[in-house]
Design an enzyme around this catalytic site. Structure first.
Site, PDB file in Angstrom:
ATOM      1  CB  CYS A  63      -0.914   0.005   1.217  1.00 12.13           C
ATOM      2  SG  CYS A  63      -2.114   1.347   1.146  1.00 12.13           S
ATOM      3  CB  CYS A  67      -4.563   3.836   7.453  1.00 12.55           C
ATOM      4  SG  CYS A  67      -5.024   4.472   5.815  1.00 12.55           S
ATOM      5  CB  CYS A  70      -3.870  -0.452   8.053  1.00 17.54           C
ATOM      6  SG  CYS A  70      -4.205  -1.635   6.732  1.00 17.54           S
TER       7      CYS A  70
HETATM    8  C1  LIG Z   1      -7.479  -2.927   4.392  1.00 17.49           C
HETATM    9  S1  LIG Z   1      -8.288  -1.766   3.357  1.00 17.49           S
HETATM   10  C2  LIG Z   1      -7.762  -2.244   1.742  1.00 17.49           C
HETATM   11  C3  LIG Z   1      -8.335  -1.404   0.643  1.00 17.49           C
HETATM   12  C4  LIG Z   1      -7.816   0.016   0.491  1.00 17.49           C
HETATM   13  N1  LIG Z   1      -6.442   0.118   0.732  1.00 17.49           N
HETATM   14  C5  LIG Z   1      -8.607   0.955   1.379  1.00 17.49           C
HETATM   15  O1  LIG Z   1      -8.061   1.482   2.341  1.00 17.49           O
HETATM   16  O2  LIG Z   1      -9.782   1.133   1.075  1.00 17.49           O
HETATM   17  C6  LIG Z   1      -9.972  -2.343   3.341  1.00 17.49           C
HETATM   18  C7  LIG Z   1     -10.874  -1.628   4.311  1.00 17.49           C
HETATM   19  O3  LIG Z   1     -10.498  -1.974   5.636  1.00 17.49           O
HETATM   20  C8  LIG Z   1     -10.643  -0.834   6.438  1.00 17.49           C
HETATM   21  N2  LIG Z   1      -9.832  -0.985   7.656  1.00 17.49           N
HETATM   22  C9  LIG Z   1      -8.498  -0.989   7.736  1.00 17.49           C
HETATM   23  N3  LIG Z   1      -8.098  -1.153   9.010  1.00 17.49           N
HETATM   24  C10 LIG Z   1      -9.217  -1.267   9.762  1.00 17.49           C
HETATM   25  C11 LIG Z   1      -9.453  -1.451  11.166  1.00 17.49           C
HETATM   26  N4  LIG Z   1      -8.459  -1.560  12.034  1.00 17.49           N
HETATM   27  N5  LIG Z   1     -10.735  -1.539  11.581  1.00 17.49           N
HETATM   28  C12 LIG Z   1     -11.774  -1.458  10.691  1.00 17.49           C
HETATM   29  N6  LIG Z   1     -11.610  -1.295   9.361  1.00 17.49           N
HETATM   30  C13 LIG Z   1     -10.340  -1.184   8.902  1.00 17.49           C
HETATM   31  C14 LIG Z   1     -10.173   0.271   5.529  1.00 17.49           C
HETATM   32  O4  LIG Z   1     -10.546   1.552   5.954  1.00 17.49           O
HETATM   33  C15 LIG Z   1     -10.833  -0.117   4.225  1.00 17.49           C
HETATM   34  O5  LIG Z   1     -12.136   0.408   4.136  1.00 17.49           O
HETATM   35  S1  SF4 Z   2      -6.465   0.963   5.183  1.00 13.90           S
HETATM   36 FE1  SF4 Z   2      -4.501  -0.106   5.021  1.00 13.90          FE
HETATM   37  S2  SF4 Z   2      -4.483  -0.883   2.953  1.00 13.90           S
HETATM   38 FE2  SF4 Z   2      -6.064   0.705   3.001  1.00 13.90          FE
HETATM   39  S3  SF4 Z   2      -5.060   2.627   2.439  1.00 13.90           S
HETATM   40 FE3  SF4 Z   2      -4.889   2.490   4.630  1.00 13.90          FE
HETATM   41  S4  SF4 Z   2      -2.900   1.506   4.990  1.00 13.90           S
HETATM   42 FE4  SF4 Z   2      -3.465   1.107   2.884  1.00 13.90          FE
END
Ligand SMILES: C[S@@+](CC[C@H](N)C(=O)[O-])C[C@H]1O[C@@H](n2cnc3c(N)ncnc32)[C@H](O)[C@@H]1O
Ligand code: SF4
Length: 332
Positions: A63, A67, A70
């Protein structure tokens, strides 16, 4: 080290949009099927396997954002070759898949979105899946992608946790200074979705930095088909615990705080809440995300059997809804 093939554990192991996938269980039980046999418990479990109606495929963990909360951190840069990925998708289709959702990592990162586009096209054109969707941070999406692949995509979900750039910086939902703003990207993509007839969705993770924000006005203006609102979740080994690459504890809010956020946005009709309780239902029952077997190694039915999927919770969290753009009656 885990086998690279585990990355195509399109299903199995995880929590809904996290690692692998989500299944709706359609029991294939034939009464009396095991009568008088000496099958093992494992064989019975395989026989009772479920149908992977809805699948999340995280083909990359890489990525370009950071975040802080994440739960899908970049532990490997492996991406399955295109033809192998297609083979896995075909196996899932043959096992009953109707909906595929591509997530990550950032799915538009690999091959500048072309790998993703080819899979989207394959799923719609060749496999004829009723629903093909993507979750993305939106930073890498270009209009050209919509021109080339947009017609094959039903739903595009963009993650946005705040309408305040400073809060996005604090969260890490950004590419760093000097790059395009997350919110500019969001609004641009929203208008491309309208132009190229792709249903637009928003995902927000509610955490300590945005829990007091009123997002109503922006959400109403953007008018997504769904606004999924997640309570920030911890997963041991991913964003919590000793071996984790991220420590997300400081982002976590209480159930009561989450409820207060929902109450403050009760006028938004497209809001779909995803509490921690609802999300923790696959292999994450213990708050962990353990790798399951690859469908390329053991086949779809076997893989599902060992995944610990909870059908009741899948249905309770609205796992089945109108998911094909043709059925949405949208005002493009
Ligand atoms: C892992 S991300 C992958 C896709 C893309 N990178 C994004 O951020 O949309 C998929 C979803 O998981 C959510 N997400 C990530 N970490 C999270 C957490 N600790 N608790 C709940 N949702 C989470 C993100 O905000 C996103 O909507
Ligand atoms: S939620 Fe995780 S995978 Fe999605 S943009 Fe943020 S750092 Fe990248």
């Amino acid at each position: 080290m885990a086998s690279p093939k585990l990355l195509l554990q399109l299903c199995i192991s995880s929590l809904h949009h996290i690692t692998a996938s989500v299944f709706s269980l359609v029991w294939r039980w034939t009464p009396g099927a095991f009568k008088g046999t000496d099958r093992t418990l494992e064989e019975r479990k395989v026989q009772n396997a479920t149908t992977p109606t809805s699948v999340n495929y995280h083909f990359t963990r890489k990525c370009n954002y950071k975040c802080g909360f994440c739960f899908h951190t970049a532990k490997t840069s492996f991406v399955l070759p295109l033809e192998e990925a297609k083979r896995g998708l075909r196996l899932l289709k043959e096992a009953g898949m109707e909906k595929i959702n591509f997530s990550g990592g950032e799915p538009f990162l690999h091959d500048k979105g072309d790998f993703l586009g080819r899979l989207v096209q394959y799923c719609k054109q060749d496999l004829q899946l009723p629903s093909v969707s993507i979750i993305s941070n939106g930073s890498m999406i270009k209009e050209k992608w919509f021109q080339t692949y947009g017609e094959h995509l039903d739903i595009l979900a963009i993650s946005c946790d705040s309408f305040d750039e400073a809060t996005n910086q604090l969260i890490g939902r950004t590419q760093g200074s000097g790059r395009k703003s997350h919110l500019d990207n969001l609004y641009r993509i929203r208008s491309w979705c309208q132009q190229y007839k792709v249903a637009f969705k928003i995902n927000s993770v509610i955490n300590t930095f945005n829990v007091d924000e009123d997002m109503t006005e922006h959400i109403v203006e953007l008018n997504p088909v769904r606004w999924k609102v997640f309570q920030c979740l911890l997963i041991d080994g991913e964003n919590a615990g000793e071996v984790a690459l991220r420590e997300a504890e400081r982002f976590v809010i209480s159930d009561q705080q989450f409820q207060e956020f929902l109450d403050a946005h009760s006028s938004v009709s497209c809001l779909v809440p995803e509490s921690n309780e609802k999300m923790r239902f696959l292999d994450c029952r213990e708050g962990r995300k353990d790798p399951s077997k690859s469908i390329l190694d053991v086949g779809v039915k076997n893989a599902i059997c060992f995944s610990g999927f909870d059908e009741k919770m899948f249905l309770e969290r609205g796992g089945k809804y109108v998911w094909s753009k043709a059925d949405m009656k949208l005002d493009w």
